[in-house]
Design a protein around this motif. Sequence first.
Motif, PDB file in Angstrom:
ATOM      1  N   ARG A 637      48.326  48.274  30.870  1.00 28.19           N
ATOM      2  CA  ARG A 637      48.213  47.313  29.778  1.00 28.19           C
ATOM      3  C   ARG A 637      48.083  45.918  30.365  1.00 28.19           C
ATOM      4  O   ARG A 637      48.682  45.602  31.397  1.00 28.19           O
ATOM      5  CB  ARG A 637      49.451  47.372  28.879  1.00 28.19           C
ATOM      6  CG  ARG A 637      49.613  48.677  28.125  1.00 28.19           C
ATOM      7  CD  ARG A 637      48.726  48.722  26.904  1.00 28.19           C
ATOM      8  NE  ARG A 637      48.868  49.986  26.162  1.00 28.19           N
ATOM      9  CZ  ARG A 637      48.207  50.267  25.066  1.00 28.19           C
ATOM     10  NH1 ARG A 637      47.365  49.374  24.554  1.00 28.19           N
ATOM     11  NH2 ARG A 637      48.364  51.433  24.458  1.00 28.19           N
ATOM     12  N   GLY A 638      47.311  45.089  29.684  1.00 30.89           N
ATOM     13  CA  GLY A 638      47.158  43.713  30.135  1.00 30.89           C
ATOM     14  C   GLY A 638      46.150  43.602  31.263  1.00 30.89           C
ATOM     15  O   GLY A 638      45.362  44.504  31.537  1.00 30.89           O
ATOM     16  N   GLN A 639      46.189  42.465  31.927  1.00 28.30           N
ATOM     17  CA  GLN A 639      45.230  42.164  32.978  1.00 28.30           C
ATOM     18  C   GLN A 639      45.458  43.056  34.195  1.00 28.30           C
ATOM     19  O   GLN A 639      46.589  43.288  34.615  1.00 28.30           O
ATOM     20  CB  GLN A 639      45.344  40.688  33.393  1.00 28.30           C
ATOM     21  CG  GLN A 639      44.274  40.225  34.357  1.00 28.30           C
ATOM     22  CD  GLN A 639      42.910  40.145  33.691  1.00 28.30           C
ATOM     23  OE1 GLN A 639      42.818  39.979  32.476  1.00 28.30           O
ATOM     24  NE2 GLN A 639      41.854  40.283  34.475  1.00 28.30           N
ATOM     25  N   VAL A 640      44.367  43.587  34.763  1.00 30.48           N
ATOM     26  CA  VAL A 640      44.455  44.394  35.976  1.00 30.48           C
ATOM     27  C   VAL A 640      44.499  43.444  37.166  1.00 30.48           C
ATOM     28  O   VAL A 640      43.527  42.745  37.454  1.00 30.48           O
ATOM     29  CB  VAL A 640      43.250  45.356  36.087  1.00 30.48           C
ATOM     30  CG1 VAL A 640      43.367  46.187  37.359  1.00 30.48           C
ATOM     31  CG2 VAL A 640      43.163  46.251  34.863  1.00 30.48           C
ATOM     32  N   ARG A 641      45.638  43.427  37.840  1.00 31.79           N
ATOM     33  CA  ARG A 641      45.830  42.453  38.932  1.00 31.79           C
ATOM     34  C   ARG A 641      45.652  43.079  40.309  1.00 31.79           C
ATOM     35  O   ARG A 641      45.265  42.390  41.251  1.00 31.79           O
ATOM     36  CB  ARG A 641      47.218  41.811  38.815  1.00 31.79           C
ATOM     37  CG  ARG A 641      47.425  41.104  37.472  1.00 31.79           C
ATOM     38  CD  ARG A 641      48.732  40.332  37.448  1.00 31.79           C
ATOM     39  NE  ARG A 641      48.929  39.685  36.155  1.00 31.79           N
ATOM     40  CZ  ARG A 641      48.370  38.530  35.804  1.00 31.79           C
ATOM     41  NH1 ARG A 641      47.589  37.898  36.652  1.00 31.79           N
ATOM     42  NH2 ARG A 641      48.583  38.023  34.601  1.00 31.79           N
ATOM     43  N   VAL A 649      41.601  52.929  37.655  1.00 34.35           N
ATOM     44  CA  VAL A 649      42.394  52.152  36.709  1.00 34.35           C
ATOM     45  C   VAL A 649      41.587  51.922  35.441  1.00 34.35           C
ATOM     46  O   VAL A 649      40.416  51.535  35.490  1.00 34.35           O
ATOM     47  CB  VAL A 649      42.822  50.809  37.332  1.00 34.35           C
ATOM     48  CG1 VAL A 649      43.587  49.964  36.311  1.00 34.35           C
ATOM     49  CG2 VAL A 649      43.675  51.051  38.565  1.00 34.35           C
ATOM     50  N   ILE A 650      42.248  52.181  34.300  1.00 33.27           N
ATOM     51  CA  ILE A 650      41.637  51.923  32.990  1.00 33.27           C
ATOM     52  C   ILE A 650      42.536  50.960  32.239  1.00 33.27           C
ATOM     53  O   ILE A 650      43.727  51.237  32.042  1.00 33.27           O
ATOM     54  CB  ILE A 650      41.449  53.226  32.188  1.00 33.27           C
ATOM     55  CG1 ILE A 650      40.474  54.151  32.912  1.00 33.27           C
ATOM     56  CG2 ILE A 650      40.942  52.915  30.780  1.00 33.27           C
ATOM     57  CD1 ILE A 650      40.269  55.476  32.223  1.00 33.27           C
ATOM     58  N   ARG A 651      41.988  49.822  31.852  1.00 34.80           N
ATOM     59  CA  ARG A 651      42.760  48.816  31.120  1.00 34.80           C
ATOM     60  C   ARG A 651      42.743  49.158  29.631  1.00 34.80           C
ATOM     61  O   ARG A 651      41.699  49.136  28.991  1.00 34.80           O
ATOM     62  CB  ARG A 651      42.152  47.431  31.335  1.00 34.80           C
ATOM     63  CG  ARG A 651      42.987  46.302  30.768  1.00 34.80           C
ATOM     64  CD  ARG A 651      42.171  45.040  30.674  1.00 34.80           C
ATOM     65  NE  ARG A 651      41.084  45.191  29.704  1.00 34.80           N
ATOM     66  CZ  ARG A 651      40.187  44.244  29.431  1.00 34.80           C
ATOM     67  NH1 ARG A 651      40.224  43.107  30.062  1.00 34.80           N
ATOM     68  NH2 ARG A 651      39.233  44.453  28.541  1.00 34.80           N
ATOM     69  N   MET A 652      43.942  49.498  29.094  1.00 35.98           N
ATOM     70  CA  MET A 652      44.054  49.860  27.686  1.00 35.98           C
ATOM     71  C   MET A 652      44.016  48.602  26.831  1.00 35.98           C
ATOM     72  O   MET A 652      44.641  47.590  27.149  1.00 35.98           O
ATOM     73  CB  MET A 652      45.344  50.645  27.432  1.00 35.98           C
ATOM     74  CG  MET A 652      45.467  51.908  28.266  1.00 35.98           C
ATOM     75  SD  MET A 652      44.119  53.080  27.978  1.00 35.98           S
ATOM     76  CE  MET A 652      44.498  53.573  26.299  1.00 35.98           C
ATOM     77  N   THR A 653      43.320  48.673  25.734  1.00 36.46           N
ATOM     78  CA  THR A 653      43.160  47.514  24.865  1.00 36.46           C
ATOM     79  C   THR A 653      44.329  47.376  23.895  1.00 36.46           C
ATOM     80  O   THR A 653      44.985  48.364  23.545  1.00 36.46           O
ATOM     81  CB  THR A 653      41.840  47.618  24.076  1.00 36.46           C
ATOM     82  OG1 THR A 653      41.667  46.447  23.295  1.00 36.46           O
ATOM     83  CG2 THR A 653      41.861  48.821  23.143  1.00 36.46           C
TER      84      THR A 653
END
Length: 689
Positions: A637-641, A649-653
């Motif tokens: 969740r949130g910004q992939v750092r 990696v999948i960034r969930m909205t």
Amino acid sequence: MTLTIDPFLPLPLIGLAALLAALLVALGFYRRQRGVLIRSFALAFLLGALVNPLILNEEREPLSTIVAIAADRSQSQDVAGRTAETDKAIAELKAELSRYPGIEPRVIDAARDDGSDTHSTRLISSVLGVLQDVPPARIGAVIAVTDGQIHDLPRDNRLAGIDAPVHGLITGRKGEYDRRIEIVKAPRFGIVNQEQEMVLRVIDDGRPAGEPVEILLKINGELTGRIDAQVGQERRIRFSLPLAGTNIVEVSVEEIAGEITPINNRVVQSIDGIRENLRVLLVSGEPHAGERAWRNLLKSDTSVDLIHFTILRPPEKQDGTPINELSLIAFPTRELFVEKIKDFDLIIFDRYQHRGVLPILYYDNIAQYVRDGGALLLVSGPEHAGSDSIAYTPLSSVLPAMPTGDMTVKPFFPRLSELGAKHPVTRGLHGAESEPPHWGRWFRSVAVNPPDGNVIMDGPDKSPLLVLSRVGEGRIAMLLSDQGWLWARSFEGGGPHVDLYRRIAHWLMKEPALEEEALTARGRGREIEVTRQTLGPAPKEAIIRAPDGTETTLALKQAEPGLYRGTFKTRSTGLFEVRNDKFATLVHVGAVDAPEFREMISTEDKLKPLAEASKGIVHRLDDGSGTISLPQILTVRGQVRIDDPNRMVIRMTDETVLKGITSLPLFGGLLGLGLLLLGFGATWWREGR
């Protein structure tokens, strides 16, 4: 839930009322009046009712996270089982993503046919085009299933409008190698029979350069040269164009065992052959009205060098004039028909007869000139039916028709024969479609025995008028009348003498467009137009062999008598082979140096900078075991750092969609009425004591 207001009066008026209430309350406290505190609450409740505060409750539904799966469908994916590997990886990837609620996979078949002429893998453009209506916050990742040969990667390693990890799943296997040949430099046109030069280079991708290789050169399907070349170095090859018009120059290199594809082991270049000024020898047996028609036609063509002789004084003519007083030029027979006869592209005998001007041996020399590839045209008048006809010389060995000794003298309309309606020399002549033709009449022709060649025009009573024949490597034409000049003078409306004469001359000089039996193919964008010329029955279907080896049949439909065409639409780029009956030809669709065929081995290097910049990974599907393996999936969740080298990696909205709103007024209904009654009732009670 949120708190908001919906005032009954304009806020400035409510503010003014609040200011007056505050002054009254302050004055009451200053004078220490009884019940001032209760009055304060009553006024506050009244102002609150005017402000009308509301509690809003929003009903929202969470949106799915879009994961774009870009499937590379370019031609480089059609080799070494990469298509099956891609399909299997996509199926397993969709099954794996279905285990995560809230993830919506979207498969994009990319870069197969983008409508452009670049013939390259434009995978990134396809992805951006499909996702342009998706908010960036909803895009969780872009997963590219590709061989790594992508030609539209952004230079700044950023996808416009996408702030999500980009992952690459690479098809193919480690250690692949491929041999290819490329044309570094080639002419677009060249002069026929003059030396041309082409620069080539053989490249072995994925393996070090080895022993020298052999390059084969074919022109119009015939092997014309071989050279050795060192892999990786430029090599020059010289050749000459045999024909005017389009020449297909094919260069190929031998395959190496184990290479992933032989598609790029040969390439073709279409080169237009241009004739240098044609050298034509026109010999008129005597002055007559028709020789000017031939002379004017040939002199008007700037590409023709014409040498014209008219026999004005044959040897038997004796009028007592001293030789030194004659202004005539002696006929240079030995120079023309022995020393320089091979320099001429066409020899025309216009009403010529044997009267001792040419030694009898020279006719045999002319016949040999025809057999060796020369061209001869006879325009016959009454002398051809006489005893001095050149048909009774050694030239008879190449003539397609022998005179009977008779002349047919009567008016007639020249007509196309059944064969002439199909022959490219006479097909489509203006005025031939009507009966009788819209042409002027002629009045005499030479009678001949049944000819050996093709009779394409008929004279009186369907007798032969124009005969075309092939002898050895050369060609010969006989026009059995000297009346063509009537068309040039527009007698009775004239006729298409210019087109007819020019086509006869060009057929004699082997113009490819005038071949009776021919198969041609040309690429127009993503289409291949196949043309078949024949004097026989309708041809069978053409067979088209694509660069990947698949074969397709194409029906050829009659466009004109003797001319059949068909159009084949393709989504592939490269070298196609077209066959029909005993004929075969090659055609290249797309640019010869199309990026799609420059590099065919799979690679991880091109996609790595983009993946690393977006916190993604590049993973080869086949680790050498023959099966595919997908990396694990990590949702965040949130910004992939930071990136994970072993997981995608999948960034969930966090995006949602509003479904409905419910509101609750704090001072509305019984609650608001009760508070106001309580406030003012307490004030009345306190004042009454």
